[in-house]
Design a protein around this motif. Sequence first.
Motif, PDB file in Angstrom:
ATOM      1  N   VAL A 187       2.748   0.777   2.573  1.00 25.52           N
ATOM      2  CA  VAL A 187       1.605   0.426   3.422  1.00 25.52           C
ATOM      3  C   VAL A 187       1.065  -0.948   3.049  1.00 25.52           C
ATOM      4  CG1 VAL A 187      -0.777   1.037   3.994  1.00 25.52           C
ATOM      5  CG2 VAL A 187       0.977   2.808   3.890  1.00 25.52           C
ATOM      6  N   LEU A 188       0.943  -1.196   1.737  1.00 22.93           N
ATOM      7  CA  LEU A 188       0.405  -2.472   1.275  1.00 22.93           C
ATOM      8  C   LEU A 188       1.313  -3.627   1.680  1.00 22.93           C
ATOM      9  CD1 LEU A 188      -1.708  -4.022  -0.322  1.00 22.93           C
ATOM     10  CD2 LEU A 188      -0.417  -3.515  -2.404  1.00 22.93           C
ATOM     11  N   GLU A 205      -9.702 -10.001   4.124  1.00 27.36           N
ATOM     12  CA  GLU A 205      -9.704  -8.557   3.862  1.00 27.36           C
ATOM     13  C   GLU A 205     -11.118  -8.049   3.617  1.00 27.36           C
ATOM     14  OE1 GLU A 205      -7.911  -6.115   4.148  1.00 27.36           O
ATOM     15  OE2 GLU A 205      -5.856  -6.798   4.266  1.00 27.36           O
ATOM     16  N   HIS A 242     -10.341   1.580   2.841  1.00 29.78           N
ATOM     17  CA  HIS A 242      -9.739   1.777   1.510  1.00 29.78           C
ATOM     18  C   HIS A 242      -8.488   0.920   1.335  1.00 29.78           C
ATOM     19  CE1 HIS A 242      -8.692   3.771  -2.200  1.00 29.78           C
ATOM     20  NE2 HIS A 242      -7.513   4.095  -1.727  1.00 29.78           N
ATOM     21  N   ASP A 243      -7.678   0.797   2.397  1.00 27.79           N
ATOM     22  CA  ASP A 243      -6.489  -0.063   2.310  1.00 27.79           C
ATOM     23  C   ASP A 243      -6.886  -1.505   2.017  1.00 27.79           C
ATOM     24  OD1 ASP A 243      -4.859   2.096   2.796  1.00 27.79           O
ATOM     25  OD2 ASP A 243      -4.538   1.634   4.915  1.00 27.79           O
ATOM     26  N   SER A 244      -8.039  -1.910   2.545  1.00 32.11           N
ATOM     27  CA  SER A 244      -8.518  -3.264   2.286  1.00 32.11           C
ATOM     28  C   SER A 244      -8.898  -3.439   0.816  1.00 32.11           C
ATOM     29  CB  SER A 244      -9.731  -3.577   3.171  1.00 32.11           C
ATOM     30  OG  SER A 244     -10.229  -4.868   2.892  1.00 32.11           O
ATOM     31  N   ASP A 293      -8.736   2.513   6.692  1.00 30.60           N
ATOM     32  CA  ASP A 293      -8.579   1.063   6.806  1.00 30.60           C
ATOM     33  C   ASP A 293      -9.438   0.360   5.764  1.00 30.60           C
ATOM     34  OD1 ASP A 293      -7.561  -1.305   8.176  1.00 30.60           O
ATOM     35  OD2 ASP A 293      -9.604  -1.568   8.916  1.00 30.60           O
ATOM     36  N   ARG A 296       0.765  -4.415   5.298  1.00 27.78           N
ATOM     37  CA  ARG A 296      -0.559  -4.987   5.538  1.00 27.78           C
ATOM     38  C   ARG A 296      -0.585  -6.462   5.138  1.00 27.78           C
ATOM     39  NH1 ARG A 296      -5.538  -2.260   6.165  1.00 27.78           N
ATOM     40  NH2 ARG A 296      -7.350  -3.630   5.905  1.00 27.78           N
ATOM     41  N   ASP A 347       2.130   4.128  -0.834  1.00 35.48           N
ATOM     42  CA  ASP A 347       1.083   3.111  -0.881  1.00 35.48           C
ATOM     43  C   ASP A 347       1.681   1.714  -0.941  1.00 35.48           C
ATOM     44  OD1 ASP A 347      -0.835   5.049  -0.761  1.00 35.48           O
ATOM     45  OD2 ASP A 347      -1.277   5.051  -2.907  1.00 35.48           O
TER      46      ASP A 347
END
Length: 511
Positions: A301-302, A492, A458-460, A456, A305, A298
Amino acid sequence: MEANGGIEIERKFDVDELAVLPGLTELPGVHAVAEPMIHDLEAVYFDTSDLRLTVAHITLRRRTGGDDAGWHLKLPQGGGRRREVHAPLGKHSQDEADAVPESLAQLVRVYVRDSPLIPVARLNTTRVVRALVGAGGETLAVFCDDRVQAERLGHEPASAAWREWELELVDAPEDLLDAAQAVLASAGILVSQHPSKLARALGDRFPATPAPNRKRPTPTRPAATVLLASLREQISVIRTQDPEIRQQRAGSVHAMRVATRRLRSVLATYESLVDPAVVQHLRTELGWLAAVLGGARDEEVLHHRLASLLDHEAPALLLGPIRERLETRSGTDAGSAGRILVAALDSGRYFRLLDALEDLEVPDALVATPLFTAAAGQDARVVVPALLKKEWKKLRSAVRHAAKTVPGPERDLALHAVRKRAKRLRYAAETAHPLNPERAARVSGFAQKLQTILGDQHDSVIARDRLLQRGGVEAYLRGENTFSYGRLHALEQLRAADAEAHFWKAWSRRA
């Protein structure tokens, strides 16, 4: 990392003491045979007391003498190939000499776990090496004439002696091995019946490896064959990625995390086929491992992003040291998550999980054991579609619940639950591919689409939390300009809204 090596391609032949060397220049491409070189070699082979590496067709040895003295680890690659990894010899006491280098030990820890690696055999070999040279002076292969004295170590010591020939490719096509085999066969010399020198040295202690009775899932075979095929595939991924993670190879954490989640999901879908206590234990432990892997993944990924957000902003809109702050925090968190992950992979808890997963890799003929329920023996065409239907119902229920929630944190949690249900449906449908490929592909494809869209979203949510709590608030307390944190947070928020709208549109168009 100090280890290095390459792919080993060789063939061994059994010969007696009176065997005469064949005409090696008869082999295709061989222009000459170099003068022989004689080496006195000692090789000590290491394994666990129950020979776990040998069972996995892995060889680990410490060799002295010759031009390749050092530690050698040979890992099977399929098709008769082996990946050979090297590490240098120690230079101190015998105790240190018997300590397997960490660079090699980490490559086999997924098999060895917390069992010690000990000497199991010692081979003293007088080797006569002849290089086979091509027309351009290049070495095509090396031909070794070995006379071996072997000692089996441990509580049942034994000794043996033999002679064998070995042809190993250097810069020649594999056709050379076939040609050599044909030439030797015409002289009555056949390919060795022993898979390795170690196998011959171990004698009756060498583990038998009968071909597994694993049937391809079909509609009329037991439903357990569908489950077992999926479990074995993902367990294999974990074994493959474990050493990759320890070497910090790109993509390895993500690959193992996906395999862990697939295992946990498939066990939930097929829980009616397996002893409930086994399912509960495995899902709990897999959930723990997935969480540890997730901490590292995570953060990765963060980081990407947020870096992408910064890269797409005009420099004039990036006020204060926002990039430095975010990168520093990301690096700190990533380092901490990485250390936690390595500690977890070296823990007894992880090793016992691997033990438990191996218990599920039973031959298909043994599905009638207490590990499985009566449903496991029923036809797959009856059991599996019913299980998929249940997953569909659970997904629809999660979507209905999400539709009733108010926008904001409550909606975010509900959509995350929908994403997890879509993922479970996808994995369940993929297991059913051998039964009905067209329908399985259609269902899994739709579920994957929902999973990607909501991923996408949830990542936001995670990115906004970082920007607000660890970015904006901390920047404010330091007296720094917080304008850019707020702007990225708003961007975001727009991305999340777009993703949610995309999801509802996709759901409304479902078949």
